[in-house]
Motif scaffolding. Structure first.
Motif, PDB file in Angstrom:
ATOM      1  N   ALA A 232       0.468  -1.198  -0.095  1.00 24.41           N
ATOM      2  CA  ALA A 232       0.138   0.023  -0.152  1.00 24.41           C
ATOM      3  C   ALA A 232       0.803   1.078   0.027  1.00 24.41           C
ATOM      4  O   ALA A 232       0.833   1.720  -0.714  1.00 24.41           O
ATOM      5  CB  ALA A 232      -0.710   0.016   1.394  1.00 24.41           C
ATOM      6  N   ASP A 233       2.254   0.942   0.630  1.00 21.93           N
ATOM      7  CA  ASP A 233       2.870   2.338   0.717  1.00 21.93           C
ATOM      8  C   ASP A 233       3.368   2.485  -0.305  1.00 21.93           C
ATOM      9  O   ASP A 233       3.718   4.115  -0.972  1.00 21.93           O
ATOM     10  CB  ASP A 233       4.223   1.703   1.768  1.00 21.93           C
ATOM     11  N   LYS A 234       3.748   1.529  -1.437  1.00 20.26           N
ATOM     12  CA  LYS A 234       4.387   1.318  -2.893  1.00 20.26           C
ATOM     13  C   LYS A 234       3.697   2.307  -3.896  1.00 20.26           C
ATOM     14  O   LYS A 234       3.610   3.404  -4.358  1.00 20.26           O
ATOM     15  CB  LYS A 234       5.300  -0.208  -3.849  1.00 20.26           C
ATOM     16  N   MET A 235       2.000   1.864  -3.929  1.00 16.32           N
ATOM     17  CA  MET A 235       0.930   2.315  -4.440  1.00 16.32           C
ATOM     18  C   MET A 235       0.555   3.842  -4.116  1.00 16.32           C
ATOM     19  O   MET A 235       0.700   4.781  -4.780  1.00 16.32           O
ATOM     20  CB  MET A 235      -0.239   1.402  -4.304  1.00 16.32           C
ATOM     21  N   LYS A 236       0.865   4.240  -3.006  1.00 12.56           N
ATOM     22  CA  LYS A 236       1.181   5.785  -2.726  1.00 12.56           C
ATOM     23  C   LYS A 236       1.511   6.624  -3.175  1.00 12.56           C
ATOM     24  O   LYS A 236       1.797   7.607  -3.864  1.00 12.56           O
ATOM     25  CB  LYS A 236       0.933   5.900  -0.862  1.00 12.56           C
ATOM     26  N   LEU A 237       3.314   5.742  -2.530  1.00 16.31           N
ATOM     27  CA  LEU A 237       4.551   6.486  -3.851  1.00 16.31           C
ATOM     28  C   LEU A 237       3.649   6.929  -4.815  1.00 16.31           C
ATOM     29  O   LEU A 237       4.690   8.092  -5.808  1.00 16.31           O
ATOM     30  CB  LEU A 237       5.656   5.594  -3.336  1.00 16.31           C
ATOM     31  N   TYR A 238       3.136   5.526  -5.877  1.00 17.33           N
ATOM     32  CA  TYR A 238       3.446   5.776  -6.959  1.00 17.33           C
ATOM     33  C   TYR A 238       2.423   7.295  -7.542  1.00 17.33           C
ATOM     34  O   TYR A 238       2.457   7.324  -8.648  1.00 17.33           O
ATOM     35  CB  TYR A 238       3.190   4.499  -7.716  1.00 17.33           C
ATOM     36  N   THR A 239       1.253   6.394  -6.600  1.00 16.21           N
ATOM     37  CA  THR A 239       0.368   7.827  -7.034  1.00 16.21           C
ATOM     38  C   THR A 239       0.684   9.415  -6.901  1.00 16.21           C
ATOM     39  O   THR A 239       0.483  10.127  -7.927  1.00 16.21           O
ATOM     40  CB  THR A 239      -0.847   7.600  -6.139  1.00 16.21           C
ATOM     41  N   ARG A 240       1.641   9.384  -5.861  1.00 22.78           N
ATOM     42  CA  ARG A 240       2.155  10.701  -5.806  1.00 22.78           C
ATOM     43  C   ARG A 240       2.857  10.789  -6.507  1.00 22.78           C
ATOM     44  O   ARG A 240       2.820  12.300  -6.741  1.00 22.78           O
ATOM     45  CB  ARG A 240       2.739  10.553  -4.447  1.00 22.78           C
ATOM     46  N   THR A 241       4.094  10.182  -7.069  1.00 21.77           N
ATOM     47  CA  THR A 241       4.375  10.747  -7.729  1.00 21.77           C
ATOM     48  C   THR A 241       4.395  10.687  -9.528  1.00 21.77           C
ATOM     49  O   THR A 241       4.372  11.841 -10.483  1.00 21.77           O
ATOM     50  CB  THR A 241       5.550   9.987  -8.896  1.00 21.77           C
ATOM     51  N   PHE A 242       2.704  10.562 -10.019  1.00 23.32           N
ATOM     52  CA  PHE A 242       2.319  10.794 -11.306  1.00 23.32           C
ATOM     53  C   PHE A 242       1.721  11.868 -10.644  1.00 23.32           C
ATOM     54  O   PHE A 242       1.372  12.692 -12.429  1.00 23.32           O
ATOM     55  CB  PHE A 242       1.100   9.311 -11.478  1.00 23.32           C
ATOM     56  N   PHE A 243       0.584  11.827 -10.071  1.00 22.81           N
ATOM     57  CA  PHE A 243       0.484  13.138  -9.871  1.00 22.81           C
ATOM     58  C   PHE A 243       1.444  14.810  -9.497  1.00 22.81           C
ATOM     59  O   PHE A 243       1.071  15.532  -9.948  1.00 22.81           O
ATOM     60  CB  PHE A 243      -0.895  13.402  -8.566  1.00 22.81           C
ATOM     61  N   LEU A 244       2.743  14.207  -8.489  1.00 24.00           N
ATOM     62  CA  LEU A 244       2.948  15.233  -8.800  1.00 24.00           C
ATOM     63  C   LEU A 244       4.249  15.671 -10.687  1.00 24.00           C
ATOM     64  O   LEU A 244       4.368  16.792 -11.030  1.00 24.00           O
ATOM     65  CB  LEU A 244       4.827  15.134  -7.951  1.00 24.00           C
ATOM     66  N   LEU A 245       4.074  14.410 -11.088  1.00 26.07           N
ATOM     67  CA  LEU A 245       4.083  14.682 -12.919  1.00 26.07           C
ATOM     68  C   LEU A 245       3.194  15.069 -13.386  1.00 26.07           C
ATOM     69  O   LEU A 245       3.552  16.679 -14.531  1.00 26.07           O
ATOM     70  CB  LEU A 245       4.733  13.308 -13.322  1.00 26.07           C
ATOM     71  N   LEU A 246       2.002  14.529 -12.985  1.00 27.61           N
ATOM     72  CA  LEU A 246       0.620  15.742 -13.935  1.00 27.61           C
ATOM     73  C   LEU A 246       0.465  17.076 -13.643  1.00 27.61           C
ATOM     74  O   LEU A 246       0.474  18.067 -14.786  1.00 27.61           O
ATOM     75  CB  LEU A 246      -0.182  14.910 -13.706  1.00 27.61           C
TER      76      LEU A 246
END
Length: 158
Positions: free
Chosen positions: A2-16
């Motif tokens: 779940a922590d990895k998924m949150k990291l990926y989600t945050r990274t995706f939104f930061l890039l967006l």
């Protein structure tokens, strides 16, 4: 996991968000030839011929034969932000008139304030042809580049 998924989600939104902000940066576009004040004074003082002027400054943006032989050097700066229509920031036109024998007559500089005094017509000149939509363009390109049929044989001269 779940922590990895949150990291990926945050990274995706930061890039967006970064991509969206980067697209909003204004882009200046410079078109034409700017005649510097030094060049303007040199042209005015030396009274250059057409050939010397082309060698010194370059070819004009356009020329006019109406009311005497005049060369125009047009320079514009536009600012475009994202998908919005470009906005005119600066505009300058240098008009160089020549006598009938081709020798220098005078030079004038028009700034954006001078040009904005002219009354432009919003009318357009219709052109021959039809407006095509993207589907029609695709079909025409397929027809244009399709393999020709060699089923009919032609005799020379027919």
């Amino acid at each position: 996991m779940a922590d990895k998924m949150k990291l990926y989600t945050r990274t995706f939104f930061l890039l967006l968000i970064s991509a969206c902000l980067a697209s909003c940066v204004s882009n200046y576009e410079y078109t034409g030839l700017k005649v510097s004040p030094d060049d303007y004074n040199k042209i005015n003082k030396s009274r250059m011929s057409k050939d010397e002027l082309v060698e010194f400054v370059g070819s004009p943006t356009f020329s006019s034969d109406l009311g005497g032989d005049t060369w125009y050097y047009v320079y514009t700066v536009t600012d475009k932000v994202a998908f919005f229509r470009p906005q005119l920031v600066d505009e300058e036109v240098v008009a160089i008139r020549f006598k009938e024998d081709g020798s220098f007559q005078d030079i004038k500089k028009y700034t954006h304030e001078d040009i904005s005094k002219f009354a432009y017509s919003n009318e357009t000149t219709p052109t021959l042809g039809t407006d095509t939509n993207p589907f029609q363009q695709i079909v025409r390109n397929i027809q244009k580049y399709s393999v020709p049929s060699f089923s009919k044989k032609r005799s020379p001269g027919s």
